[in-house]
Design an enzyme around this catalytic site. Structure first.
Site, PDB file in Angstrom:
ATOM      1  N   ARG A   1       0.947  -1.095   0.045  1.00 48.24           N
ATOM      2  CA  ARG A   1      -0.070   0.157  -0.009  1.00 48.24           C
ATOM      3  C   ARG A   1       0.756   1.201   0.103  1.00 48.24           C
ATOM      4  O   ARG A   1       0.462   2.248  -0.388  1.00 48.24           O
ATOM      5  CB  ARG A   1      -0.892  -0.183   1.319  1.00 48.24           C
TER       6      ARG A   1
ATOM      7  N   THR B   1       2.061 -13.171  10.277  1.00 49.79           N
ATOM      8  CA  THR B   1       2.574 -12.865  11.384  1.00 49.79           C
ATOM      9  C   THR B   1       3.179 -13.966  12.312  1.00 49.79           C
ATOM     10  O   THR B   1       4.075 -13.856  12.774  1.00 49.79           O
ATOM     11  CB  THR B   1       1.830 -11.942  12.187  1.00 49.79           C
TER      12      THR B   1
ATOM     13  N   ASP C   1       6.258  -1.729  11.697  1.00 47.87           N
ATOM     14  CA  ASP C   1       5.751  -0.447  11.033  1.00 47.87           C
ATOM     15  C   ASP C   1       4.784   0.414  11.911  1.00 47.87           C
ATOM     16  O   ASP C   1       3.906   1.055  11.422  1.00 47.87           O
ATOM     17  CB  ASP C   1       4.806  -1.032   9.799  1.00 47.87           C
TER      18      ASP C   1
ATOM     19  N   ASN D   1      -5.851  -4.635  18.621  1.00 48.87           N
ATOM     20  CA  ASN D   1      -4.550  -5.215  18.804  1.00 48.87           C
ATOM     21  C   ASN D   1      -3.486  -4.261  18.233  1.00 48.87           C
ATOM     22  O   ASN D   1      -3.536  -4.036  17.040  1.00 48.87           O
ATOM     23  CB  ASN D   1      -4.436  -6.482  18.184  1.00 48.87           C
TER      24      ASN D   1
ATOM     25  N   ASN E   1       0.714   1.955   7.013  1.00 48.97           N
ATOM     26  CA  ASN E   1       0.356   0.935   5.805  1.00 48.97           C
ATOM     27  C   ASN E   1       0.510   1.825   4.571  1.00 48.97           C
ATOM     28  O   ASN E   1       0.663   1.275   3.354  1.00 48.97           O
ATOM     29  CB  ASN E   1      -1.003   0.512   5.851  1.00 48.97           C
TER      30      ASN E   1
ATOM     31  N   ARG F   1      28.842  24.646   4.535  1.00 49.03           N
ATOM     32  CA  ARG F   1      29.013  23.234   4.113  1.00 49.03           C
ATOM     33  C   ARG F   1      29.911  22.690   5.119  1.00 49.03           C
ATOM     34  O   ARG F   1      30.705  23.061   6.065  1.00 49.03           O
ATOM     35  CB  ARG F   1      29.558  23.264   2.531  1.00 49.03           C
TER      36      ARG F   1
ATOM     37  N   ALA G   1      41.062  46.768  -3.036  1.00 49.78           N
ATOM     38  CA  ALA G   1      39.955  46.083  -3.813  1.00 49.78           C
ATOM     39  C   ALA G   1      40.394  45.781  -5.235  1.00 49.78           C
ATOM     40  O   ALA G   1      41.288  46.276  -5.754  1.00 49.78           O
ATOM     41  CB  ALA G   1      39.085  47.291  -3.868  1.00 49.78           C
TER      42      ALA G   1
HETATM   43  C1  UD1 Z   1      -1.470  -6.909  12.320  1.00 50.81           C
HETATM   44  C2  UD1 Z   1      -2.316  -7.854  13.233  1.00 50.81           C
HETATM   45  C3  UD1 Z   1      -3.577  -7.100  13.571  1.00 50.81           C
HETATM   46  C4  UD1 Z   1      -3.196  -5.867  14.091  1.00 50.81           C
HETATM   47  C5  UD1 Z   1      -2.289  -4.881  13.324  1.00 50.81           C
HETATM   48  C6  UD1 Z   1      -1.727  -3.749  14.072  1.00 50.81           C
HETATM   49  C7  UD1 Z   1      -2.001 -10.179  12.527  1.00 50.81           C
HETATM   50  C8  UD1 Z   1      -2.642 -11.336  12.003  1.00 50.81           C
HETATM   51  N1  UD1 Z   1      -2.806  -9.135  12.533  1.00 50.81           N
HETATM   52  O1  UD1 Z   1      -2.211  -6.693  10.969  1.00 50.81           O
HETATM   53  O2  UD1 Z   1      -4.443  -7.849  14.668  1.00 50.81           O
HETATM   54  O3  UD1 Z   1      -4.105  -4.950  14.498  1.00 50.81           O
HETATM   55  O4  UD1 Z   1      -1.302  -5.801  12.741  1.00 50.81           O
HETATM   56  O5  UD1 Z   1      -0.859  -2.966  13.296  1.00 50.81           O
HETATM   57  O6  UD1 Z   1      -1.200 -10.336  13.142  1.00 50.81           O
HETATM   58  N2  UD1 Z   1       4.712  -9.228   8.554  1.00 50.81           N
HETATM   59  C9  UD1 Z   1       5.907 -10.231   8.193  1.00 50.81           C
HETATM   60  N3  UD1 Z   1       5.529 -11.398   7.586  1.00 50.81           N
HETATM   61  C10 UD1 Z   1       4.427 -11.845   7.235  1.00 50.81           C
HETATM   62  C11 UD1 Z   1       3.266 -10.800   7.434  1.00 50.81           C
HETATM   63  C12 UD1 Z   1       3.559  -9.743   8.232  1.00 50.81           C
HETATM   64  O7  UD1 Z   1       7.140 -10.098   8.558  1.00 50.81           O
HETATM   65  O8  UD1 Z   1       4.190 -12.801   6.647  1.00 50.81           O
HETATM   66  C13 UD1 Z   1       4.966  -7.997   9.221  1.00 50.81           C
HETATM   67  C14 UD1 Z   1       4.873  -6.747   8.367  1.00 50.81           C
HETATM   68  O9  UD1 Z   1       6.065  -6.516   7.779  1.00 50.81           O
HETATM   69  C15 UD1 Z   1       4.478  -5.732   9.378  1.00 50.81           C
HETATM   70  C16 UD1 Z   1       3.870  -6.662  10.390  1.00 50.81           C
HETATM   71  O10 UD1 Z   1       4.362  -8.055  10.352  1.00 50.81           O
HETATM   72  O11 UD1 Z   1       5.294  -5.079  10.000  1.00 50.81           O
HETATM   73  C17 UD1 Z   1       2.388  -6.580  10.370  1.00 50.81           C
HETATM   74  O12 UD1 Z   1       1.897  -7.021   9.065  1.00 50.81           O
HETATM   75  P1  UD1 Z   1       0.654  -6.236   8.261  1.00 50.81           P
HETATM   76  O13 UD1 Z   1       0.561  -6.908   7.198  1.00 50.81           O
HETATM   77  O14 UD1 Z   1       0.922  -4.887   8.354  1.00 50.81           O
HETATM   78  O15 UD1 Z   1      -0.501  -6.763   9.388  1.00 50.81           O
HETATM   79  P2  UD1 Z   1      -1.809  -5.952   9.740  1.00 50.81           P
HETATM   80  O16 UD1 Z   1      -2.814  -6.298   8.530  1.00 50.81           O
HETATM   81  O17 UD1 Z   1      -1.636  -4.485  10.066  1.00 50.81           O
HETATM   82 CA    CA Z   2      -0.019  -3.027   9.594  1.00 50.50          CA
END
Ligand code: UD1
Ligand code: CA
Length: 487
Positions: A19, A85, A115, A183, A241, A346, A436
């Protein structure tokens, strides 16, 4: 070492961040002088964990190189495919334990998303503290938010209020979507129980992923204590995001930094147009005027006054110094010195006490002594100038012969004329003067006057002869009395 020192912090940073619509991986986008992941790593460090592992995947070479630069103590775990995650945390734990069959990590494991840059070390410490004192298997950091769209919802037992599960937005019922407690993506776990529960996480959800959030329900069903800590300020857990959220987070973090500065005695005339990095430092009674950006290791000493319209990077502004409409990078501005309006300092510029770099003045690798002034329209590069010297307007330190840079030295108490060229390498002795319009190519002894320019020659009557009848000729003729005739 803190009492609640976790065995590890696992930072999740493998996602692409589609995104953001960017060639740069999401966690490397920056705000207030640090990348997203850099902020999260810095907050995690405040827990003093034994291990800090970052799960990388998308653009992992770039992210790994960045981590090595900002915090060489971090370890990385590779998640080849972004299967959720829960899967990401599994990869992190395997890296920590040394393989999938190895014994699980003992002690507390804190999980943070890469993030959420506004998360503070203080909040993480509160979470770890609650986790330890309540004897939980897992403690989730939650927040009450005005708009819970997109976040996982915290489902609580209607009777006792205990957390029973986290339901992702995409998997939630209408009734669950109305829940405003969400969460944050930050958890403290018992390492051993986390490993066990992750083995039971399934992928039968709308995204076909292993959700870390399912671990809560799994632990609760097997009779373990599940707790929650509610964040004091929901803005702290803002997840980035897209670039609208990035700008929002930047504004919030900037406000937080300026608020801290103001409460410590700094005057910020217009916080809305003042931007600072987390690494900038101030002393009380420093003043920042509108339209100013302060970056890197910039420091404003007491009573230093900067702005309007300044961009300072890695620059130290001494006590009582005044800087107006200037750009400076790697400069050391002495106490009570004056810079601008419209100056460019600089790297390697050093202004002594009460020195002046005035209007339309550029400097580089220039060491300027106490009380020395370069007031107007000049370039000073690769130079050392002593104390209480005045450099005339429109002077250039000619430091470059097309291949190499050379140095110029000007002594103390010198008065150099306007429109001088100092062709380096050259030295002007203490107390010397230059005329000068001089092109100084040879050393000037102390106390001498150097004159290095063509002699003036006036050719009388040239306009009348060569431009007869012109306005210039008429103007010249009008200055002569009628009776005088020709000379
Ligand atoms: C996630 C949570 C959600 C929470 C939100 C908070 C889960 C399933 N959902 O959703 O409950 O409210 O964060 O911001 O946990 N990432 C990985 N590997 C993966 C997937 C994600 O490393 O396979 C990392 C991403 O880089 C990111 C973080 O995990 O830094 C969260 O992933 P993201 O896809 O942003 O989750 P959300 O949909 O925001
Ligand atoms: Ca997120």
């Amino acid at each position: 070492m803190s009492a609640n020192r976790p065995a590890a912090v696992v930072v999740l940073a493998a996602g692409e961040g589609t995104r953001m619509k960017s060639a740069t991986p999401k966690v490397l986008h920056s705000l207030c002088g640090r990348s997203l992941v850099g902020h999260v790593v810095a907050a995690s460090r405040e827990l003093d964990p034994e291990h800090l592992v970052v799960v990388v995947g998308h653009a992992r070479e770039q992210v790994t190189a960045h981590l090595a630069e900002i915090d060489p103590g971090t370890r990385t775990a590779v998640q080849h495919e972004q299967n959720g995650t829960g899967h990401a945390v599994r990869m992190g734990l395997e890296e920590l334990a040394g393989g999938s069959d190895a014994a699980p990590v003992e002690g507390t494991v804190v999980v943070v998303c890469g993030d959420t840059p506004l998360l503070t070390g203080e909040t993480l410490r509160r979470l770890a503290g609650a986790h330890a004192s309540d004897g939980n298997a897992v403690t989730v950091l939650t927040a009450q938010v005005p708009d819970s769209t997109g976040y996982g919802r915290i489902v609580r037992d209607p009777a006792g209020g205990a957390v029973t599960a986290i339901v992702e937005h995409k998997d939630a019922t209408e009734a669950q979507r109305a829940i405003t407690e969400i969460n944050s993506g930050v958890f403290a776990f018992d390492g051993r129980l986390l490993s066990e529960a992750l083995g039971k996480v399934r992928t039968d959800n709308s995204q076909g992923e292993e959700y870390l959030t399912d671990v809560l329900g799994i632990l609760r069903e097997s009779g373990h204590r599940v707790g929650a800590a509610v964040a004091a300020d929901h803005r702290e857990i803002l997840g980035i995001n897209n670039r609208v959220q990035l700008a929002e987070a930047r504004r919030l973090l900037n406000e937080r930094l300026l608020r801290d500065a103001m409460l410590s005695g700094v005057t910020v005339v217009d916080p809305a147009s003042t931007w600072v990095d987390v690494t900038v430092t101030f002393e009380p009674d420093a003043v920042v005027h509108p339209g100013t950006q302060l970056h890197g290791a910039t420091h404003l000493a007491a009573r230093a006054e900067v702005g309007p319209g300044c961009t300072l990077t890695d620059t130290v502004v001494g006590e009582g110094a005044r800087v107006i409409n200037a750009v400076a990078d790697g400069a050391l501005i002495g106490p009570d010195a004056s810079v601008g309006p419209y100056a460019y300092l600089r790297p390697g510029t050093k202004l002594g006490r009460k020195a002046k770099a005035g209007t339309y003045v550029e400097m580089k690798a220039a060491d300027i002594g106490e009380g020395t002034k370069i007031p107007h329209l000049s370039y000073v590069g690769d130079a050392t100038i002593g104390d209480y010297t005045n450099i005339g307007a429109a002077s250039v330190f000619v430091n470059y012969d097309g291949e190499h840079k050379h140095h110029t030295t000007v002594g103390s108490h010198c008065k150099t004329g306007s429109d001088n060229m100092f062709v380096a390498p050259v030295t002007v002795g203490d107390g010397a003067y230059t005329a000068a319009g001089s092109v100084i190519t040879k050393d000037v002894p102390p106390g001498a006057l150097a004159v290095a320019r063509g002699q003036q020659r006036n050719i009388e009557g040239w306009v009348a002869r060569k431009r007869p009848g012109s306005a210039a000729a008429q103007a010249a003729a009008a200055t002569r009395p009628e009776s005088d005739g020709e000379r």
